[in-house]
Scaffold this active site. Structure first.
Site, PDB file in Angstrom:
ATOM      1  N   LYS A  35       0.829  -1.203   0.000  1.00  0.00           N
ATOM      2  CA  LYS A  35       0.000   0.000   0.000  1.00  0.00           C
ATOM      3  C   LYS A  35       0.870   1.262   0.000  1.00  0.00           C
ATOM      4  O   LYS A  35       0.620   2.209  -0.740  1.00  0.00           O
ATOM      5  CB  LYS A  35      -0.890  -0.033   1.258  1.00  0.00           C
ATOM      6  CG  LYS A  35      -2.170   0.720   1.119  1.00  0.00           C
ATOM      7  CD  LYS A  35      -3.001   0.599   2.385  1.00  0.00           C
ATOM      8  CE  LYS A  35      -3.861  -0.645   2.406  1.00  0.00           C
ATOM      9  NZ  LYS A  35      -4.584  -0.806   3.673  1.00  0.00           N
ATOM     10  N   THR A  85     -11.186  -0.800  12.670  1.00  0.00           N
ATOM     11  CA  THR A  85     -11.663  -1.457  13.898  1.00  0.00           C
ATOM     12  C   THR A  85     -12.692  -2.507  13.472  1.00  0.00           C
ATOM     13  O   THR A  85     -13.888  -2.307  13.652  1.00  0.00           O
ATOM     14  CB  THR A  85     -12.301  -0.445  14.869  1.00  0.00           C
ATOM     15  OG1 THR A  85     -13.291   0.322  14.149  1.00  0.00           O
ATOM     16  CG2 THR A  85     -11.289   0.501  15.451  1.00  0.00           C
ATOM     17  N   LEU A 150     -17.038  10.042   6.628  1.00  0.00           N
ATOM     18  CA  LEU A 150     -17.014   9.952   5.158  1.00  0.00           C
ATOM     19  C   LEU A 150     -17.708   8.693   4.647  1.00  0.00           C
ATOM     20  O   LEU A 150     -17.698   7.647   5.284  1.00  0.00           O
ATOM     21  CB  LEU A 150     -15.589  10.032   4.618  1.00  0.00           C
ATOM     22  CG  LEU A 150     -14.593   8.909   4.895  1.00  0.00           C
ATOM     23  CD1 LEU A 150     -14.791   7.718   3.990  1.00  0.00           C
ATOM     24  CD2 LEU A 150     -13.189   9.444   4.704  1.00  0.00           C
ATOM     25  N   ASN A 212     -24.261   6.192  12.698  1.00  0.00           N
ATOM     26  CA  ASN A 212     -24.343   4.981  11.873  1.00  0.00           C
ATOM     27  C   ASN A 212     -25.526   4.106  12.283  1.00  0.00           C
ATOM     28  O   ASN A 212     -26.159   3.476  11.436  1.00  0.00           O
ATOM     29  CB  ASN A 212     -23.031   4.201  11.935  1.00  0.00           C
ATOM     30  CG  ASN A 212     -22.017   4.737  10.929  1.00  0.00           C
ATOM     31  OD1 ASN A 212     -22.318   5.662  10.172  1.00  0.00           O
ATOM     32  ND2 ASN A 212     -20.830   4.175  10.914  1.00  0.00           N
ATOM     33  N   LEU A 254     -33.820   5.910   2.361  1.00  0.00           N
ATOM     34  CA  LEU A 254     -35.054   5.131   2.420  1.00  0.00           C
ATOM     35  C   LEU A 254     -35.178   4.273   1.169  1.00  0.00           C
ATOM     36  O   LEU A 254     -36.279   4.009   0.698  1.00  0.00           O
ATOM     37  CB  LEU A 254     -36.271   6.060   2.534  1.00  0.00           C
ATOM     38  CG  LEU A 254     -36.617   6.597   3.926  1.00  0.00           C
ATOM     39  CD1 LEU A 254     -37.917   7.392   3.881  1.00  0.00           C
ATOM     40  CD2 LEU A 254     -36.725   5.484   4.972  1.00  0.00           C
ATOM     41  N   ALA A 256     -35.304   0.908  -0.322  1.00  0.00           N
ATOM     42  CA  ALA A 256     -35.461  -0.495   0.080  1.00  0.00           C
ATOM     43  C   ALA A 256     -34.736  -1.390  -0.911  1.00  0.00           C
ATOM     44  O   ALA A 256     -34.580  -1.049  -2.077  1.00  0.00           O
ATOM     45  CB  ALA A 256     -36.946  -0.837   0.123  1.00  0.00           C
ATOM     46  N   GLY A 257     -34.304  -2.527  -0.444  1.00  0.00           N
ATOM     47  CA  GLY A 257     -33.614  -3.467  -1.318  1.00  0.00           C
ATOM     48  C   GLY A 257     -32.836  -4.473  -0.499  1.00  0.00           C
ATOM     49  O   GLY A 257     -33.308  -4.914   0.558  1.00  0.00           O
ATOM     50  N   CYS A 264     -18.589  -0.627   7.569  1.00  0.00           N
ATOM     51  CA  CYS A 264     -18.960   0.249   8.690  1.00  0.00           C
ATOM     52  C   CYS A 264     -20.279  -0.124   9.350  1.00  0.00           C
ATOM     53  O   CYS A 264     -20.295  -0.591  10.489  1.00  0.00           O
ATOM     54  CB  CYS A 264     -19.009   1.697   8.224  1.00  0.00           C
ATOM     55  SG  CYS A 264     -17.383   2.327   7.822  1.00  0.00           S
ATOM     56  N   ARG A 334     -16.491  -5.824   1.593  1.00  0.00           N
ATOM     57  CA  ARG A 334     -16.685  -6.268   2.972  1.00  0.00           C
ATOM     58  C   ARG A 334     -18.186  -6.349   3.274  1.00  0.00           C
ATOM     59  O   ARG A 334     -18.926  -5.408   3.023  1.00  0.00           O
ATOM     60  CB  ARG A 334     -15.996  -5.307   3.953  1.00  0.00           C
ATOM     61  CG  ARG A 334     -14.483  -5.437   3.928  1.00  0.00           C
ATOM     62  CD  ARG A 334     -13.832  -4.413   4.830  1.00  0.00           C
ATOM     63  NE  ARG A 334     -14.020  -3.061   4.327  1.00  0.00           N
ATOM     64  CZ  ARG A 334     -13.663  -1.965   4.992  1.00  0.00           C
ATOM     65  NH1 ARG A 334     -13.119  -2.062   6.179  1.00  0.00           N
ATOM     66  NH2 ARG A 334     -13.860  -0.768   4.467  1.00  0.00           N
TER      67      ARG A 334
HETATM   68  C1  UDX Z   1     -21.369   4.725   6.123  1.00  0.00           C
HETATM   69  C2  UDX Z   1     -21.873   6.097   6.612  1.00  0.00           C
HETATM   70  O1  UDX Z   1     -22.789   6.639   5.646  1.00  0.00           O
HETATM   71  C3  UDX Z   1     -20.705   7.024   6.826  1.00  0.00           C
HETATM   72  O2  UDX Z   1     -21.168   8.262   7.345  1.00  0.00           O
HETATM   73  C4  UDX Z   1     -19.731   6.380   7.788  1.00  0.00           C
HETATM   74  O3  UDX Z   1     -18.601   7.197   7.947  1.00  0.00           O
HETATM   75  C5  UDX Z   1     -19.302   5.005   7.277  1.00  0.00           C
HETATM   76  O4  UDX Z   1     -20.446   4.204   7.047  1.00  0.00           O
HETATM   77  P1  UDX Z   1     -20.530   3.773   3.778  1.00  0.00           P
HETATM   78  O5  UDX Z   1     -20.330   2.467   4.478  1.00  0.00           O
HETATM   79  O6  UDX Z   1     -19.476   4.274   2.863  1.00  0.00           O
HETATM   80  O7  UDX Z   1     -20.772   4.924   4.846  1.00  0.00           O
HETATM   81  O8  UDX Z   1     -21.860   3.609   2.905  1.00  0.00           O
HETATM   82  P2  UDX Z   1     -23.325   4.238   2.859  1.00  0.00           P
HETATM   83  O9  UDX Z   1     -23.433   5.109   1.692  1.00  0.00           O
HETATM   84  O10 UDX Z   1     -23.736   4.755   4.169  1.00  0.00           O
HETATM   85  O11 UDX Z   1     -24.162   2.906   2.541  1.00  0.00           O
HETATM   86  C6  UDX Z   1     -24.165   1.811   3.441  1.00  0.00           C
HETATM   87  C7  UDX Z   1     -24.968   0.666   2.917  1.00  0.00           C
HETATM   88  O12 UDX Z   1     -26.360   0.959   2.979  1.00  0.00           O
HETATM   89  C8  UDX Z   1     -24.709   0.268   1.470  1.00  0.00           C
HETATM   90  O13 UDX Z   1     -24.644  -1.148   1.391  1.00  0.00           O
HETATM   91  C9  UDX Z   1     -25.909   0.804   0.720  1.00  0.00           C
HETATM   92  O14 UDX Z   1     -26.177   0.059  -0.433  1.00  0.00           O
HETATM   93  C10 UDX Z   1     -26.991   0.656   1.761  1.00  0.00           C
HETATM   94  N1  UDX Z   1     -28.124   1.579   1.588  1.00  0.00           N
HETATM   95  C11 UDX Z   1     -27.929   2.925   1.662  1.00  0.00           C
HETATM   96  C12 UDX Z   1     -29.408   1.075   1.389  1.00  0.00           C
HETATM   97  O15 UDX Z   1     -29.618  -0.136   1.336  1.00  0.00           O
HETATM   98  N2  UDX Z   1     -30.445   1.960   1.261  1.00  0.00           N
HETATM   99  C13 UDX Z   1     -30.280   3.304   1.312  1.00  0.00           C
HETATM  100  O16 UDX Z   1     -31.276   4.028   1.185  1.00  0.00           O
HETATM  101  C14 UDX Z   1     -28.983   3.805   1.517  1.00  0.00           C
END
Ligand code: UDX
Length: 437
Positions: A35, A85, A150, A212, A254, A256-257, A264, A334
């Site tokens: 890296k 973590t 982020l 989160n 919001l 759905a799926g 995270c 992940r």
């Molecule tokens: C998330 C938080 O948004 C961010 O603030 C934190 O720092 C890290 O965790 P991230 O994991 O990058 O970020 O993805 P995010 O865009 O939040 O989406 C998370 C998951 O939720 C994805 O698998 C996404 O497909 C799913 N999702 C998101 C849904 O199923 N429906 C939604 O309406 C939005």
């Protein structure tokens, strides 16, 4: 300012480059030689829109370096801890070994006046432990907590223009001095008027997991409504639009799926529950167990739906899975719902072919037993069922008539409610989705 960033993964690599972009002198430190070699050559070690350009730009200024040697952090005034973590094996709790190792390695290099800034998502109470360890070695250094919010796919934008800055400070003059240092680090974005919340260490650590947990709850709420829609013949996308017009609810998050995955949300809600249990407050978070269950049930439902549209069995069926990343604009697999569904279908006897624009390498490493194809068209060739599992733009824009000429059977499952059912049905496809008829 001279800054070190410890841990150069999805969070740290972007943070290091963004700090250099803000005019600081930055060294990123990581134990992973590969890296560090890539980053030193201004090459992004993972897919993140905007990061390659930012690395090239900042490397050219000479203000951004990377090293595997923690001694490189010596002389920096601010040390950001950005290591992962992950979830502990076989437990809900967070594994803090990388945080502990990062601090152990940094301690001998700390100097009076240094500010150590925690960014990793940690169980509340971790910062206080780290502060005590720092005080034993370098009492004139200060630990603050400055959680990072982020989103992958928008990491550069979110780092340079976050919704808010949260500073968790220790009491007293050390805390105030550290606050001034952080204000200097973030002087440019702060001048944009980005809100700043200054609080204590415990609150700052909780803010991140609370945010989160709320997001995960919002997604599971709409997915629970999807289950009701399936039971009643209602349409969850229209329901989400309708309730989303209420400004108190809001339409974002919001969708759905297949639900949430990634590095995270899933592990953060589990670690939060585990920590609440240790604190004797487990009842307060028992709802997160349900949030987790609803989320995981969607994956099972998707496999059931596949069986249903294939006439009762997927054994021996050719199934194309579009998407491997946990969400679009990321190569992160992940806890990816897409791969989890693909793997389940394969275990249940289907011939599954997976494709993804960016995450193939990571997906193959994680699931070497799955078969992979270079494009949606190649995956779909001869398929008896197509499953849209990650809503990349190129999959949203697939032409139903064209794809129809490649498959053996025109059956599509929209795992992200991302396609126009009318257009697919008009082209002769059997279209099914989660939470709508
Ligand atoms: C998330 C938080 O948004 C961010 O603030 C934190 O720092 C890290 O965790 P991230 O994991 O990058 O970020 O993805 P995010 O865009 O939040 O989406 C998370 C998951 O939720 C994805 O698998 C996404 O497909 C799913 N999702 C998101 C849904 O199923 N429906 C939604 O309406 C939005």
């Amino acid at each position: 300012m001279r800054i070190s960033v410890i841990g150069c993964g999805y969070l740290g690599a972007v943070h290091a480059a963004c700090m250099a972009q803000l005019g600081h002198d930055v060294v990123g430190v990581d134990v992973d030689e590969k890296k560090v070699a890539l980053l030193t050559a201004a090459t992004a070690p993972f897919f993140e829109p905007g990061l390659p350009e930012l690395l090239a730009e900042t490397a050219a200024t000479g203000r951004l370096a990377f090293s595997t040697d923690m001694a490189a952090a010596r002389g920096a005034t601010v040390h950001f801890i950005c290591v992962g973590t992950p979830q502990k094996r076989g437990e809900n709790a967070a594994d803090l070994r990388f945080v502990d190792a990062a601090l152990d390695a940094l301690l001998p290099h700390l100097q009076p006046g240094d500010v150590v800034v925690g960014k990793s998502t940690v169980p509340v109470g971790t910062a206080e432990d780290l502060a005590a360890r720092i005080a034993e070695v370098e009492p004139a250094a200060t630990l603050v907590w400055n959680p990072e919010f982020l989103r992958e796919g928008f990491a550069v934008q979110d780092t340079l223009h976050p919704d808010r800055f949260v500073y968790g400070l220790p009491e007293g003059p050390d805390g105030q001095r550290a606050r001034a240092v952080l204000d200097e680090v973030y002087a440019i974005p702060l001048a944009e008027g980005i809100p700043q919340v200054v609080t204590d260490l415990a609150t700052a650590q909780l803010v991140k997991v609370a945010a989160n947990s709320f997001l995960a709850t919002k997604i599971s709420f709409i997915n629970a409504m999807a289950e009701l829609c399936e039971a009643t013949g209602a349409d969850v996308t229209e329901l989400a639009d309708a309730i989303g017009h209420d400004a108190r609810i809001g339409r974002r998050f919001l969708n759905a799926g297949l639900g949430f995955g990634g590095g995270c949300l899933p592990k953060d809600i589990r670690a939060f529950m585990a920590r609440a249990g240790e604190l004797g407050a487990d009842q307060a978070l028992s709802f997160l167990r349900e949030v987790d269950s609803i989320n995981l049930r969607r994956r099972v439902r998707m496999v059931d739906l596949a069986r249903e549209v294939c006439g009762g069995s997927i054994v021996g069926r050719r199934i194309a899975v579009l998407g491997a990343a946990f969400k679009p604009n990321s190569d992160d697999v992940r806890d990816s719902p897409a791969l989890s569904v693909a793997a389940q279908m394969r275990l249940q006897g289907a011939h599954v072919v997976v494709t993804d624009p960016e995450a193939m390498e990571n997906a193959e490493r994680a699931w070497p037993d799955l078969r992979f194809a270079e494009s949606a068209e190649a995956a779909a060739a001869g398929a008896e069922l197509v499953v849209l599992a990650t809503e990349w733009t190129q999959y949203r824009e697939l032409e139903p008539a064209h794809l129809g000429t490649l498959v053996a059977e025109r059956r599509i499952l929209d795992g992200r409610n991302a396609l126009d059912p009318a257009a697919w049905r008009a082209a002769g496809w059997t279209y099914r989705a989660l939470g709508r008829q």
